[in-house]
Design a protein around this motif. Structure first.
Motif: not given
Length: 387
Positions: A176-177, A182-184, A187-190, A198-199
């Motif tokens: 997850x790290x 990437x989000x912080x 950058x938008x996640x695919x 989420x999982x």
């Protein structure tokens, strides 16, 4: 027989597969059962589709019909393992069967536990379901409550299970790290990455909950009333087992069972087997609490010798010096305060203690007023070093 008539087998299987794909499960059930029974090696897909069908039918089944479907599901898993061993994880099949029996109350708790135990030991890496991990531990605790297992068995499985949960949490956190970073970074996640994140968060939450449930299930079984007699009983046999000593010492400490002699015996045995600065310090504190000052000082000196961190070494010397000072042995106290200063020259408290001791002993030093006053000058010099 369909096995001999490959065309009939292929035709019936194809029709049944189409119904299963379209979720016409009731319509697919009987043809799939016939393909499984009459040409079981035709295709792995037969077992995969039939597994979906049986799970669907089980959702609304009751009574005898439900029991029949459960037995068919268990048989299906065993037959898949038999006919497609290279494409089937035996331990996962055991885990699925164990959960099915547990969830539906089939068989005794002993048999249910044995099924989970075999599944876990057969493939720990695939035994990752939080629900199954809890069921596995919960069953053993119930058996111990019924007098069918020892408390030591419960503690051993508890350590194993908690280690397993933490291992799975670490794997998820590592995965997850980079996604969080990437989000912080804006950058938008695919879509795939978002689903993975989420999982992972869902599973981390589930593991956190099951860890709490496991600790709650262990409950008062891990209190001093149970731990002290257990470790007293096993001490002579286990006193050479470093891992056992570590666990016993940690558990007794966590539960504040430190006033019983068994805690000192376990800690002392662990220190002899695996001496460290921290264990020596702890034994010194225990001895000091019991009024055994000479024994405490022995352990404190050993802690100082073993300690490699300058700050921690200085703190040990300070403790030794304080003990000598409080006992009125100013000479020895000054010696250890100086050792503390050699290790950590910025230790202001050591200078102040030395200064205070010189001031207190001024009247006992020198044969004339000048000599006595000189001692005060020396005390003032040490006090001035604080700033």
């Amino acid at each position: 027989m369909l096995q001999a008539q490959s065309g009939d087998c292929a035709t019936k299987a194809a029709l049944a597969y189409d119904d299963a794909k379209a979720q016409r499960y009731d319509q697919a059930y009987q043809p799939l059962m016939e393909v499984k029974n009459e040409c079981p090696t035709y295709s792995l897909a037969t077992f995969q589709y039939l597994d979906r069908v049986l799970k669907h039918k089980l959702e609304n089944a009751q009574g005898a019909e439900k029991n029949k479907l459960i037995e068919e599901n268990i048989q299906l898993m065993n037959e898949r393992l038999k006919h497609f061993p290279n494409k089937t994880n035996a331990a996962e099949v055991q885990g699925d069967i164990a959960w099915l029996k547990y969830e539906n109350g089939i068989g005794t708790k002993e048999k249910q536990f044995k099924a989970f135990d075999e599944a876990y030991k057969g493939s720990p890496e695939s035994f990752t379901s939080p629900k199954r991990i809890y069921a596995y531990f919960s069953l053993l605790v119930d058996l111990q409550d019924e007098g069918k297992r020892d408390l030591q068995d419960v503690f051993e499985l508890y350590d194993e299970i908690i280690g397993k949960i933490e291992s799975e949490e670490n794997k998820l956190a590592e995965m997850l790290a980079p996604l969080v970073e990437k989000q912080e970074a804006g950058t938008k996640l695919s879509a795939q990455e978002a689903k993975l994140a989420e999982n992972a968060e869902i599973n981390l939450s589930a593991y956190s909950q099951v860890k709490g449930s496991v600790n709650a299930k262990l409950g008062q079984r891990a209190d001093c009333d149970n731990l002290i007699p257990l470790y007293n009983k096993d001490f002579e046999e286990k006193k050479g087992d470093v891992q056992w000593l570590r666990i016993a010492s940690e558990r007794l400490s966590q539960k504040d069972c430190t006033e019983d002699p068994i805690f000192f015996k376990v800690s002392e045995a662990l220190h002899k087997a695996e001496p460290s600065a921290k264990s020596a310090m702890y034994l010194g504190q225990l001895a000091e609490a019991e009024g055994k000052s000479s024994q405490a000082m022995k352990y404190y000196n050993e802690s100082a010798e073993l300690e490699t961190d300058p700050g921690d070494k200085a703190r040990v010397y300070m403790r030794i010096a304080n003990n000598y000072r409080q006992g009125g042995n100013f000479s020895q106290a000054r010696s250890f305060y100086r050792k503390a200063l050699q290790t950590n020259p910025s230790n202001g408290r050591a200078y102040l203690h030395i200064a205070n001791m010189y001031a207190q002993s001024a009247n006992n030093c020198g044969d004339n007023p000048f000599d006595k006053r000189a001692v005060y000058w020396l005390a003032a010099d040490y006090a001035a070093r604080v700033v």
